[in-house]
Design a protein around this motif. Structure first.
Motif, short mmCIF file in Angstrom:
data_model
loop_
_atom_site.label_atom_id
_atom_site.label_comp_id
_atom_site.label_asym_id
_atom_site.label_seq_id
_atom_site.Cartn_x
_atom_site.Cartn_y
_atom_site.Cartn_z
N PRO A 164 -1.98 2.62 -4.26
CA PRO A 164 -2.36 4.66 -3.55
C PRO A 164 -2.32 5.47 -5.08
O PRO A 164 -3.05 5.83 -5.28
CB PRO A 164 -1.13 5.06 -2.43
CG PRO A 164 0.13 4.01 -2.21
CD PRO A 164 -1.11 2.67 -2.97
N SER A 209 -1.69 13.67 -3.80
CA SER A 209 -0.94 12.76 -3.70
C SER A 209 -0.79 11.51 -2.23
O SER A 209 0.32 11.24 -1.56
CB SER A 209 0.47 12.79 -3.85
OG SER A 209 0.62 13.98 -3.40
N GLU A 247 -5.88 4.24 -6.33
CA GLU A 247 -7.09 5.20 -5.74
C GLU A 247 -6.60 6.71 -5.91
O GLU A 247 -8.13 7.11 -6.20
CB GLU A 247 -6.33 5.05 -3.76
CG GLU A 247 -7.11 6.40 -3.10
CD GLU A 247 -6.40 6.10 -1.92
OE1 GLU A 247 -7.52 6.20 -0.77
OE2 GLU A 247 -5.51 5.82 -1.61
N SER A 248 -5.87 6.88 -6.27
CA SER A 248 -5.64 8.69 -6.54
C SER A 248 -5.95 9.23 -8.32
O SER A 248 -6.78 9.77 -7.97
CB SER A 248 -3.90 8.82 -6.56
OG SER A 248 -4.21 10.48 -5.52
N HIS A 296 -1.99 10.33 1.22
CA HIS A 296 -1.70 9.04 1.99
C HIS A 296 -1.10 8.34 3.14
O HIS A 296 -0.14 8.82 3.73
CB HIS A 296 -1.53 7.87 0.56
CG HIS A 296 -1.53 6.82 0.56
ND1 HIS A 296 -2.51 5.75 1.15
CD2 HIS A 296 -0.73 5.74 1.01
CE1 HIS A 296 -2.37 4.55 0.44
NE2 HIS A 296 -1.07 4.66 0.70
N ASN A 321 0.86 -1.12 0.66
CA ASN A 321 -0.05 -0.08 -0.20
C ASN A 321 1.03 1.28 0.12
O ASN A 321 0.47 2.69 0.75
CB ASN A 321 -0.73 0.24 1.54
CG ASN A 321 -2.21 0.86 0.66
OD1 ASN A 321 -2.24 1.46 2.27
ND2 ASN A 321 -3.43 1.63 -0.25
N ALA A 348 2.78 6.99 1.15
CA ALA A 348 3.43 6.53 -0.14
C ALA A 348 4.59 6.22 -0.57
O ALA A 348 5.55 7.26 0.34
CB ALA A 348 2.25 6.99 -1.38
N ASP A 350 -10.68 4.03 -1.85
CA ASP A 350 -9.38 4.29 -0.94
C ASP A 350 -8.63 2.59 -1.51
O ASP A 350 -8.85 2.60 -2.10
CB ASP A 350 -10.30 3.45 0.58
CG ASP A 350 -9.40 3.46 1.45
OD1 ASP A 350 -9.20 3.65 1.05
OD2 ASP A 350 -10.37 3.07 2.60
N SER A 351 -7.25 2.68 -0.20
CA SER A 351 -6.66 1.41 -0.95
C SER A 351 -6.00 0.86 0.35
O SER A 351 -6.64 1.70 1.98
CB SER A 351 -5.72 2.09 -1.56
OG SER A 351 -4.92 3.22 -0.82
#
Length: 163
Positions: free
Chosen positions: A17, A67, A20-21, A69, A12, A52, A39-40
């Motif tokens: 991520p 970004s 997700e973004s 996360h 993750n 991330a 979500d992630s």
């Protein structure tokens, strides 16, 4: 009632991520940000609480994506509140389906690139972690290509619910 999508990779910090973004941006562009939650998580907890990977952040920011996360591990209990669990590679797909408490939960798990009509023979988004920046850029391209098809599938599902 929200439609909930969770992207899952290994730790993750790279692929999920990123997905997700990108998908959150597609959802917002479609005007569904109040309807679809994105979500992630990771199959492992090695990076829980971390941000991330810096290369993921760089590629996302260069592409105009958010970004922010914090990494976390996917939990079997989440299946009951999720509509779709998106695996980034075949190993994650297998692990998540094994983790699913019920056959119905296992049916919620799909490969991201299964939504890309031009996927070819390899449906996996390769892990860029041990690679270079261009591997992260290639990962972003794969994620972007599949996100359009995923959004269309989610929109069809939402239309079916409304009918």
């Amino acid at each position: 009632m929200s439609y909930r999508v969770c992207f899952v990779c290994t730790g993750n910090i790279c692929r999920s991520p990123m997905a997700e973004s990108v998908f959150r941006a597609r959802v917002e562009e479609a005007g569904l940000d109040g309807v679809v939650e994105v979500d992630s998580a990771g199959t492992g907890g090695w990076h829980e609480g971390d941000g991330a990977d810096s290369r993921t952040v760089a590629v996302l920011e260069a592409g105009g994506y958010g970004s922010g996360h914090t990494a976390r591990r996917f939990r079997a209990a989440w299946f009951s509140r999720l509509d779709l669990v998106i695996a980034l590679d075949s190993g994650h797909l297998r692990d998540l389906r094994r983790l699913a408490p019920t056959p119905e939960d296992a049916d919620k798990v799909r490969l991201l690139r299964s939504y890309d009509p031009a996927v070819g023979d390899d449906p996996d988004v390769p892990d860029p972690y041990y690679g270079r920046l261009n591997d992260f850029e290639a990962c972003l391209e794969m994620v972007e290509a599949a996100s359009h098809g995923l959004l269309a599938a989610v929109q069809r599902e939402l239309e079916g619910r409304a009918a």
